[in-house]
Design a protein around this motif. Structure first.
Motif, mmCIF file in Angstrom:
data_model
loop_
_atom_site.group_PDB
_atom_site.id
_atom_site.type_symbol
_atom_site.label_atom_id
_atom_site.label_comp_id
_atom_site.label_asym_id
_atom_site.label_seq_id
_atom_site.Cartn_x
_atom_site.Cartn_y
_atom_site.Cartn_z
ATOM 1 N N ASP A 238 -48.135 37.891 14.208
ATOM 2 C CA ASP A 238 -49.588 37.761 14.082
ATOM 3 C C ASP A 238 -50.189 36.977 15.253
ATOM 4 O O ASP A 238 -51.410 37.027 15.473
ATOM 5 C CB ASP A 238 -49.947 37.064 12.763
ATOM 6 N N GLY A 240 -49.564 37.798 18.150
ATOM 7 C CA GLY A 240 -49.633 38.774 19.225
ATOM 8 C C GLY A 240 -51.025 39.244 19.595
ATOM 9 O O GLY A 240 -51.405 39.213 20.778
ATOM 10 N N PRO A 241 -51.840 39.697 18.624
ATOM 11 C CA PRO A 241 -53.175 40.170 18.995
ATOM 12 C C PRO A 241 -54.028 39.129 19.724
ATOM 13 O O PRO A 241 -54.687 39.473 20.721
ATOM 14 C CB PRO A 241 -53.783 40.592 17.655
ATOM 15 N N ALA A 256 -49.290 44.377 24.499
ATOM 16 C CA ALA A 256 -49.448 45.148 23.262
ATOM 17 C C ALA A 256 -48.193 45.980 22.985
ATOM 18 O O ALA A 256 -47.812 46.184 21.824
ATOM 19 C CB ALA A 256 -50.677 46.051 23.348
ATOM 20 N N VAL A 259 -45.612 43.589 21.401
ATOM 21 C CA VAL A 259 -45.940 43.293 20.008
ATOM 22 C C VAL A 259 -45.798 44.549 19.151
ATOM 23 O O VAL A 259 -45.221 44.510 18.052
ATOM 24 C CB VAL A 259 -47.361 42.716 19.894
ATOM 25 N N GLY A 260 -46.308 45.670 19.653
ATOM 26 C CA GLY A 260 -46.194 46.920 18.918
ATOM 27 C C GLY A 260 -44.749 47.343 18.723
ATOM 28 O O GLY A 260 -44.393 47.910 17.679
ATOM 29 N N ARG A 263 -43.498 45.405 15.825
ATOM 30 C CA ARG A 263 -44.084 45.920 14.581
ATOM 31 C C ARG A 263 -43.445 47.251 14.172
ATOM 32 O O ARG A 263 -43.160 47.484 12.991
ATOM 33 C CB ARG A 263 -45.587 46.116 14.773
ATOM 34 N N GLU A 291 -48.575 51.498 16.371
ATOM 35 C CA GLU A 291 -48.596 50.035 16.284
ATOM 36 C C GLU A 291 -49.266 49.418 17.512
ATOM 37 O O GLU A 291 -49.993 48.424 17.394
ATOM 38 C CB GLU A 291 -47.174 49.492 16.123
ATOM 39 N N THR A 294 -52.918 49.676 16.963
ATOM 40 C CA THR A 294 -53.375 48.675 15.991
ATOM 41 C C THR A 294 -53.484 47.302 16.635
ATOM 42 O O THR A 294 -54.460 46.565 16.403
ATOM 43 C CB THR A 294 -52.405 48.623 14.798
ATOM 44 N N VAL A 295 -52.503 46.941 17.450
ATOM 45 C CA VAL A 295 -52.537 45.648 18.133
ATOM 46 C C VAL A 295 -53.754 45.558 19.047
ATOM 47 O O VAL A 295 -54.462 44.540 19.074
ATOM 48 C CB VAL A 295 -51.243 45.425 18.936
ATOM 49 N N ARG A 298 -56.905 45.079 16.984
ATOM 50 C CA ARG A 298 -56.979 43.708 16.483
ATOM 51 C C ARG A 298 -57.299 42.731 17.620
ATOM 52 O O ARG A 298 -58.013 41.759 17.421
ATOM 53 C CB ARG A 298 -55.671 43.320 15.796
#
Length: 303
Positions: A238, A240-241, A256, A259-260, A263, A291, A294-295, A298
């Motif tokens: 969390d 990450g974003p 990203a 982090v993705g 995820r 993912e 999404t990152v 966010r």
């Protein structure tokens, strides 16, 4: 022109980048960044291969580090020789590094003004792997991740010129998460090497024994333990974003991707019902792309 044996050894190490959970040096980055990232990755991969006993057969890496080929099985001696060669990378004068991957690293270190400490941390983590086979608490495991994973994120920030205390804090959380995810994927493989990266306090809490990890498929208690550790990694991711949202341009996409990647690997673990014992659950490319998207969404909300 035929590649030299040392060049072929380095190429084999770099070729493992395709097997990572996240893109190491994707095409959209500037060429100079890609080269520098691969130089750092090559060193990090070589350290891990020494520590895990995954070097190419024949002893070429040992020879390139000034040891006898048969010493390639002596992991601590190899790590010591690697540290000696690493220090040549940072020396202002004197002998050139012996190993091809460290010769490739030297221009990156000088161009980006990288420091020695993160590289030494990676070596020390692999020394620890030769001596420490179990972790009693999560705090002990997190201290290991401080050596084994967090230096990589710090190096990425350093070579892109984006280091700040807050970014380092968030990067450390993401890198620790990625290390935990890798441990979850590799429970069975690690056990074959007589290593367990699941904290003993958590195993006791979920009534999981080492014997429970040595079977073809996980029982309910093991699955519950893996789900618990996966949630711990998810909570760390969390960070990450906000990290992604703090940078601009192509670096945003790269972070990203990291982090993705974490995820999407967690998604694969969940899709396997948290049964990681048959083999590492692997993320699919569509899952990774979802993912990453999404990152990025966010991250826009974090700015």
């Amino acid at each position: 022109m035929t590649p030299t044996p040392t060049a072929r050894t380095g190429d084999a190490t770099l070729g493992k980048a395709a097997d990572e959970n996240f893109p190491v040096a994707p095409f959209f980055l500037p060429r100079a960044w890609r080269g520098d990232l691969m130089a750092v990755y090559g060193f990090a991969r070589l350290v891990d291969d020494i520590g895990d006993g995954d070097l190419a057969p024949g002893g070429a890496d040992a020879r390139h580090l000034g040891l006898e080929p048969e010493q390639s099985e002596d992991r601590l001696a190899m790590l010591d020789a690697l540290e000696t060669d690493l220090r040549r990378v940072f020396a202002a004068t004197g002998e050139e590094p012996s190993h091809s991957l460290l010769r490739k690293l030297r221009p990156t270190v000088r161009r980006r003004a990288l420091t020695l400490e993160p590289f030494l941390g990676l070596i020390e983590a692999n020394r620890q792997d030769q001596k420490v086979r179990r972790y009693g608490t999560y705090a002990e495991l997190a201290a290991y991740c401080e050596l084994s994973a967090n230096p990589v994120g710090r190096l990425v920030l350093a070579l892109t010129g984006t280091t700040s205390p807050e970014r380092v804090r968030r990067s450390d959380a993401v890198c620790t998460a990625l290390q935990i995810v890798e441990h979850l994927q590799d429970v069975a493989e690690d056990l074959e090497r007589d290593r367990i990266y699941l904290p003993a306090e958590d195993m006791e809490r979920f009534r999981v024994t080492e014997a429970d990890l040595a079977v073809p498929s996980a029982g309910a208690s093991v699955r519950a333990l893996i789900a618990y550790e996966a949630q711990r990694a998810s909570d760390l991711l969390d960070e990450g974003p906000p990290l992604v949202g703090s940078v601009d341009g192509r670096l945003k996409l790269l972070l990203a991707g990291f982090v993705g990647g974490g995820r999407s690997a967690l998604t694969a673990i969940s899709a396997a019902g948290f049964d990681v014992l048959p083999g590492p659950p692997k993320a699919t490319k569509p899952s990774l792309l979802r993912e990453v998207g999404t990152v990025l969404r966010r991250a826009r909300g974090e700015r």
